[in-house]
Design a protein around this motif. Structure first.
Motif, PDB file in Angstrom:
ATOM      1  N   LYS A 414       0.851  -1.190   0.000  1.00 56.98           N
ATOM      2  CA  LYS A 414       0.000   0.000   0.000  1.00 56.98           C
ATOM      3  C   LYS A 414       0.885   1.239   0.000  1.00 56.98           C
ATOM      4  CE  LYS A 414      -4.093  -1.922   2.220  1.00 56.98           C
ATOM      5  NZ  LYS A 414      -4.928  -1.761   1.005  1.00 56.98           N
ATOM      6  N   LEU A 415       0.527   2.226  -0.789  1.00 56.39           N
ATOM      7  CA  LEU A 415       1.293   3.472  -0.891  1.00 56.39           C
ATOM      8  C   LEU A 415       0.733   4.489   0.096  1.00 56.39           C
ATOM      9  CD1 LEU A 415       3.366   5.292  -2.354  1.00 56.39           C
ATOM     10  CD2 LEU A 415       1.580   5.807  -4.034  1.00 56.39           C
ATOM     11  N   GLU A 416       1.581   4.995   0.968  1.00 60.91           N
ATOM     12  CA  GLU A 416       1.157   6.014   1.939  1.00 60.91           C
ATOM     13  C   GLU A 416       1.600   7.390   1.460  1.00 60.91           C
ATOM     14  OE1 GLU A 416       1.638   7.326   6.632  1.00 60.91           O
ATOM     15  OE2 GLU A 416       2.512   5.433   5.925  1.00 60.91           O
ATOM     16  N   PHE A 417       0.635   8.321   1.390  1.00 63.27           N
ATOM     17  CA  PHE A 417       0.940   9.689   0.982  1.00 63.27           C
ATOM     18  C   PHE A 417       1.213  10.533   2.234  1.00 63.27           C
ATOM     19  CE2 PHE A 417      -1.442   7.939  -2.531  1.00 63.27           C
ATOM     20  CZ  PHE A 417      -0.765   8.427  -3.642  1.00 63.27           C
ATOM     21  N   LEU A 418       2.383  11.144   2.269  1.00 64.28           N
ATOM     22  CA  LEU A 418       2.789  11.917   3.437  1.00 64.28           C
ATOM     23  C   LEU A 418       2.417  13.387   3.306  1.00 64.28           C
ATOM     24  CD1 LEU A 418       6.348  10.442   4.076  1.00 64.28           C
ATOM     25  CD2 LEU A 418       4.163   9.688   5.002  1.00 64.28           C
ATOM     26  N   THR A 419       2.129  14.005   4.442  1.00 66.04           N
ATOM     27  CA  THR A 419       1.898  15.447   4.501  1.00 66.04           C
ATOM     28  C   THR A 419       3.215  16.155   4.819  1.00 66.04           C
ATOM     29  OG1 THR A 419       1.451  15.457   6.866  1.00 66.04           O
ATOM     30  CG2 THR A 419      -0.422  15.010   5.399  1.00 66.04           C
ATOM     31  N   VAL A 420       3.204  17.476   4.735  1.00 67.97           N
ATOM     32  CA  VAL A 420       4.393  18.251   5.114  1.00 67.97           C
ATOM     33  C   VAL A 420       4.716  18.018   6.584  1.00 67.97           C
ATOM     34  CG1 VAL A 420       5.318  20.581   5.412  1.00 67.97           C
ATOM     35  CG2 VAL A 420       4.063  19.992   3.327  1.00 67.97           C
ATOM     36  N   ASN A 421       3.677  17.973   7.443  1.00 65.05           N
ATOM     37  CA  ASN A 421       3.901  17.711   8.864  1.00 65.05           C
ATOM     38  C   ASN A 421       4.572  16.361   9.090  1.00 65.05           C
ATOM     39  OD1 ASN A 421       2.986  20.049  10.038  1.00 65.05           O
ATOM     40  ND2 ASN A 421       1.481  19.042  11.333  1.00 65.05           N
ATOM     41  N   ASP A 422       4.119  15.357   8.357  1.00 63.30           N
ATOM     42  CA  ASP A 422       4.748  14.035   8.454  1.00 63.30           C
ATOM     43  C   ASP A 422       6.230  14.121   8.123  1.00 63.30           C
ATOM     44  OD1 ASP A 422       2.357  12.732   9.048  1.00 63.30           O
ATOM     45  OD2 ASP A 422       1.897  12.328   6.936  1.00 63.30           O
ATOM     46  N   GLU A 423       6.532  14.804   7.032  1.00 64.73           N
ATOM     47  CA  GLU A 423       7.914  14.855   6.568  1.00 64.73           C
ATOM     48  C   GLU A 423       8.805  15.617   7.533  1.00 64.73           C
ATOM     49  OE1 GLU A 423       7.020  14.394   1.812  1.00 64.73           O
ATOM     50  OE2 GLU A 423       8.097  16.146   2.502  1.00 64.73           O
ATOM     51  N   VAL A 424       8.257  16.661   8.167  1.00 65.10           N
ATOM     52  CA  VAL A 424       9.044  17.388   9.165  1.00 65.10           C
ATOM     53  C   VAL A 424       9.312  16.496  10.377  1.00 65.10           C
ATOM     54  CG1 VAL A 424       8.997  19.298  10.819  1.00 65.10           C
ATOM     55  CG2 VAL A 424       8.363  19.694   8.439  1.00 65.10           C
ATOM     56  N   LEU A 425       8.273  15.796  10.862  1.00 64.46           N
ATOM     57  CA  LEU A 425       8.443  14.898  12.004  1.00 64.46           C
ATOM     58  C   LEU A 425       9.461  13.812  11.689  1.00 64.46           C
ATOM     59  CD1 LEU A 425       7.718  13.698  14.766  1.00 64.46           C
ATOM     60  CD2 LEU A 425       5.811  12.521  13.644  1.00 64.46           C
ATOM     61  N   PHE A 426       9.294  13.138  10.549  1.00 63.53           N
ATOM     62  CA  PHE A 426      10.202  12.059  10.194  1.00 63.53           C
ATOM     63  C   PHE A 426      11.593  12.598   9.864  1.00 63.53           C
ATOM     64  CE2 PHE A 426       6.115   9.942   8.658  1.00 63.53           C
ATOM     65  CZ  PHE A 426       5.917   9.312   9.874  1.00 63.53           C
ATOM     66  N   GLY A 427      11.626  13.796   9.302  1.00 63.01           N
ATOM     67  CA  GLY A 427      12.916  14.410   8.999  1.00 63.01           C
ATOM     68  C   GLY A 427      13.722  14.681  10.253  1.00 63.01           C
ATOM     69  N   ILE A 428      13.056  15.214  11.268  1.00 64.86           N
ATOM     70  CA  ILE A 428      13.743  15.491  12.529  1.00 64.86           C
ATOM     71  C   ILE A 428      14.171  14.180  13.192  1.00 64.86           C
ATOM     72  CG2 ILE A 428      13.399  16.382  14.878  1.00 64.86           C
ATOM     73  CD1 ILE A 428      11.637  18.582  13.601  1.00 64.86           C
ATOM     74  N   ALA A 429      13.275  13.185  13.171  1.00 67.88           N
ATOM     75  CA  ALA A 429      13.606  11.891  13.777  1.00 67.88           C
ATOM     76  C   ALA A 429      14.790  11.224  13.083  1.00 67.88           C
ATOM     77  CB  ALA A 429      12.388  10.965  13.723  1.00 67.88           C
ATOM     78  N   GLY A 622      21.115  11.505   7.324  1.00 63.02           N
ATOM     79  CA  GLY A 622      19.763  11.733   7.812  1.00 63.02           C
ATOM     80  C   GLY A 622      18.849  12.348   6.766  1.00 63.02           C
ATOM     81  N   ASN A 623      17.639  11.849   6.678  1.00 67.77           N
ATOM     82  CA  ASN A 623      16.591  12.480   5.877  1.00 67.77           C
ATOM     83  C   ASN A 623      15.252  11.977   6.386  1.00 67.77           C
ATOM     84  OD1 ASN A 623      16.031   9.910   4.607  1.00 67.77           O
ATOM     85  ND2 ASN A 623      17.818  10.282   3.302  1.00 67.77           N
ATOM     86  N   TRP A 624      14.180  12.507   5.847  1.00 69.78           N
ATOM     87  CA  TRP A 624      12.878  12.141   6.394  1.00 69.78           C
ATOM     88  C   TRP A 624      12.563  10.663   6.168  1.00 69.78           C
ATOM     89  CZ3 TRP A 624       8.951  10.014   3.671  1.00 69.78           C
ATOM     90  CH2 TRP A 624       8.940  10.176   2.290  1.00 69.78           C
ATOM     91  N   LEU A 625      13.128  10.064   5.121  1.00 68.52           N
ATOM     92  CA  LEU A 625      12.884   8.651   4.874  1.00 68.52           C
ATOM     93  C   LEU A 625      13.517   7.789   5.964  1.00 68.52           C
ATOM     94  CD1 LEU A 625      11.628   6.585   3.044  1.00 68.52           C
ATOM     95  CD2 LEU A 625      13.681   6.614   1.642  1.00 68.52           C
ATOM     96  N   VAL A 626      14.705   8.185   6.435  1.00 70.20           N
ATOM     97  CA  VAL A 626      15.342   7.466   7.542  1.00 70.20           C
ATOM     98  C   VAL A 626      14.448   7.541   8.782  1.00 70.20           C
ATOM     99  CG1 VAL A 626      17.318   7.403   9.108  1.00 70.20           C
ATOM    100  CG2 VAL A 626      17.669   7.880   6.685  1.00 70.20           C
ATOM    101  N   GLY A 627      13.938   8.740   9.067  1.00 68.21           N
ATOM    102  CA  GLY A 627      13.065   8.913  10.228  1.00 68.21           C
ATOM    103  C   GLY A 627      11.804   8.077  10.124  1.00 68.21           C
ATOM    104  N   TYR A 628      11.255   7.988   8.925  1.00 67.50           N
ATOM    105  CA  TYR A 628      10.063   7.172   8.706  1.00 67.50           C
ATOM    106  C   TYR A 628      10.370   5.707   9.020  1.00 67.50           C
ATOM    107  CZ  TYR A 628       6.038   5.017   6.443  1.00 67.50           C
ATOM    108  OH  TYR A 628       4.909   4.289   6.199  1.00 67.50           O
ATOM    109  N   VAL A 629      11.487   5.238   8.479  1.00 67.85           N
ATOM    110  CA  VAL A 629      11.892   3.853   8.712  1.00 67.85           C
ATOM    111  C   VAL A 629      12.106   3.606  10.202  1.00 67.85           C
ATOM    112  CG1 VAL A 629      13.739   2.180   8.328  1.00 67.85           C
ATOM    113  CG2 VAL A 629      12.870   3.524   6.416  1.00 67.85           C
ATOM    114  N   VAL A 630      12.778   4.548  10.864  1.00 70.34           N
ATOM    115  CA  VAL A 630      13.071   4.399  12.289  1.00 70.34           C
ATOM    116  C   VAL A 630      11.785   4.388  13.110  1.00 70.34           C
ATOM    117  CG1 VAL A 630      14.084   5.528  14.287  1.00 70.34           C
ATOM    118  CG2 VAL A 630      15.372   5.378  12.165  1.00 70.34           C
TER     119      VAL A 630
END
Length: 643
Positions: A414-429, A622-630
């Motif tokens: 399933k493909l998940e569409f991220l919001t800007v808020n998601d990307e900022v959260l995952f980016g920081i993480a 580090g990037n938002w994809l790493v944070g998402y995975v983590v």
């Protein structure tokens, strides 16, 4: 498993001692034992004094400060509050409020501590007591340090040092300044201040104070990975605080040793020391510290290493990354990249005109996703450890469900569409070390858009503040290319469409301007760092400056060939080979116009958000994809995701 936030390092609080006038011999004995640093006997004398004279302020005050020095905070608070109720004298209250602040601080109640310190400072100023002002300013600085407001803390410490005339008292302030530099990541400077503090304490015979600071010095060396010196100073400090019966600092020494053995990979010994620290903290009422240690024990028990992968659809096409992820002490995640590949597609073609993906673009992109997932599986990644997402740059396209459907048909994901808020959260993480979560701003310059944001704690919740600029490196290049003159059009877009958005958001949320640290990620940041600083190609965190960005942009405009072929002759052969590979990747990914547009965009953001006066950091891995995975994989129980 919860995410590892930075350890609240055990630090020395500078406290003034009040010689109250008293006649009772039991109270006199308590103060004499206290001044001799024989806290156990001071407590025994204090108990006798309060039993014999229950309404005597001096008796309760002495017993309170004695309990505080051995870490019995609940009992210390009880007697200090009793002393507060027994007097209305301004000078006495000035000292009592300061002591109450220190007790609340040790118990982890920072706002209560700040309240009492502020009351003490106000009275010290009314009474013209400069020495006491210096003491309380130091303690207030400590609170801001704990809150992550490091520059504000340094201002208070410097003001404290200016007012302090007692050289011996400066040792504690030097210790606390060291802690600020440690939080900033400047461990060498922290060590210098700690050594200065120890020298002063020992010169004036304050071996208890010197022992406490040695525990801190041991922790600093641990973070520098000098484990031999770390163990030396932790053990010396522990021995010294045990001699005077200081339970709080005994627990702190065990805590430091636990973290040391954890970092050395000796899990069993680490757990033994951490358990000792937890039990001792708990027994004396240091609940905040006990909770912190318990978190470390839980992480130690659950610690594991696994490989996770992510496939991201963005405006340029599809990219896949895989990382071996584990915890790396109290600093960050241990990330080892095991796979990275990109496939450019036409997914964004025509979207501006029609508002929809073309059928060809959907098919081409879905096939690229399938190809990359298959490659991840070939690397041995379990199916459940692979995530497929779409960036916010394409998440608002009206027929996005068609893309999601085709991806699922071809891959089963399933493909998940991220919001800007998601990307900022995952980016920081994924890019920011935990100790910088709440004092930093995050900037992600993508190919299709730019995300800027930060985290803030409100009550028990974690809020994400974010803004989006509808231009990234590639989309800005395409927009400027439509004008008669590329550079003129570029400047006009930045002046009219980018900078006004930033100024408006900064007025509404001053944190965009006031937070000292700025973590920069995105392709253009990687390109600038690779081409400007090829000798730092192996460094996980690279410091940048606004001048680096400006010089890069100017050089790309004037002599792009020279920029794309930096001098590597002074690098060692192995480093030179790695730098060459990275430089070739930059050439494969970006055109000269892309580099110029991306540099101009980053420079425009920097001028508006005042990068000249801030710490700029490029977290290479580090990037938002790493944070998402983590967050969604390795740490899927984290509160940040639940919030």
């Amino acid at each position: 498993m919860k995410k590892a936030f930075s350890l609240l390092l055990i630090i020395l609080s500078l406290l003034a001692f009040k010689n109250f006038a008293f006649a009772q011999p039991e109270v006199d004995a308590c103060y004499n034992f206290y001044k001799a640093r024989d806290y156990k006997r001071a407590i025994e004398a204090g108990k006798v004094a309060v039993q014999k004279y229950p309404n005597n302020i001096d008796a309760h005050y002495c017993l309170g400060i004695s309990y505080r020095m051995v870490g019995e905070f609940k009992l210390a608070l009880e007697h200090m509050k009793k002393a507060e109720r027994l007097t209305s004298d301004k000078e006495a209250l000035m000292h009592i409020y300061n002591r109450l602040g220190s007790i609340y601080w040790r118990m982890g109640y920072l706002d209560d501590a700040l309240l009492y310190y502020s009351r003490s400072l106000s009275l010290a100023r009314d009474l013209g007591n400069k020495s006491m002002q210096a003491t309380v300013l130091n303690n207030i600085a400590l609170i801001y340090d704990n809150k992550g407001e490091f520059d504000k803390a340094l201002e208070y410490y410097e003001e404290s040092l200016r007012l302090e005339t007692d050289e011996k008292a400066k040792a504690a302030t030097y210790n606390n300044i060291a802690f600020v530099y440690e939080n900033k990541g400047d461990y060498q400077k922290a060590v210098e201040y700690l050594q200065k503090a120890i020298e002063i304490s020992e010169r004036y015979g304050d071996y208890h104070g010197a022992s406490m600071i040695k525990v801190n010095l041991g922790n600093a060396y641990r973070k520098m990975k000098d484990y031999e010196k770390a163990e030396k100073y932790l053990l010396e400090g522990l021995e010294g605080v045990k001699k005077v019966g200081d339970k709080y600092w005994e627990a702190s020494g065990y805590y430091g040793l636990g973290l040391l053995y954890r970092d050395k990979g000796d899990k069993k010994t680490a757990k033994d020391y951490l358990t000792r620290a937890y039990n001792l903290y708990k027994s004396i009422g240091a609940e905040g510290d006990a909770k912190e240690v318990l978190s470390e024990i839980q992480k130690l028990e659950k610690q594991r290493v696994a490989v996770y992968g992510g496939v991201e659809i963005g405006s340029k096409g599809v990219k896949a990354q895989a990382y071996r992820i584990g915890l790396k002490g109290d600093e960050f995640y241990d990330l080892q990249e095991v796979f990275r590949e990109s496939i450019n597609t036409t997914i964004i073609a025509g979207v501006k005109e029609t508002g929809a993906f073309s059928k060809d673009g959907i098919e081409e992109t879905a096939q690229a996703v399938k190809t990359l997932i298959e490659k991840l599986k070939e690397k041995g990644l379990p199916e459940d450890n692979i995530f497929v997402v779409a960036s916010s740059a394409i998440s608002s396209v009206k027929n996005r469900d068609e893309l999601a459907k085709r991806v699922e048909e071809l891959t089963g994901y399933k493909l998940e569409f991220l919001t800007v808020n998601d990307e900022v959260l995952f980016g920081i993480a994924g890019a920011v070390p935990p100790k910088y979560f709440y004092n930093s701003v995050f900037v992600d310059v993508g190919s299709g858009n730019t995300k800027i944001g930060y985290l803030e704690k409100v009550g028990g919740s974690i809020n994400v503040k974010s803004l989006e600029i509808p231009y990234g490196t590639v989309s800005l290049t395409e927009r400027a290319s439509k004008g008669k003159d590329f550079r003129t059009e570029l400047v006009e877009v930045l002046n009219k469409e980018v900078e006004p958005v930033l100024k408006r958001e900064a007025q509404k949320n001053p944190a965009y301007l006031n937070r000292q640290n700025v973590f920069l990620v995105g392709g253009i940041v990687w390109a600038i760092t690779t081409l400007q600083k090829p000798g730092q190609v192996e460094e996980a965190y690279v410091k940048l400056s606004s001048l680096d960005i400006r010089n890069f942009t100017l050089a790309v405009r004037q002599n792009p060939d020279r920029v794309l072929n930096p001098d590597l002759s002074k690098l060692k052969p192995e480093l030179r080979d790695k730098a060459k590979k990275q430089i070739e990747k930059v050439k494969d990914v970006f055109s000269v116009d892309n580099l110029y547009a991306g540099g101009m965009l980053l420079d425009s953001i920097g001028k508006t958000l005042n990068f000249e006066k801030r710490n700029l950091i490029f977290p290479r891995y580090g990037n938002w994809l790493v944070g998402y995975v983590v967050l969604r994989g390795y740490l899927e129980e984290t509160e940040a995701v639940k919030k």
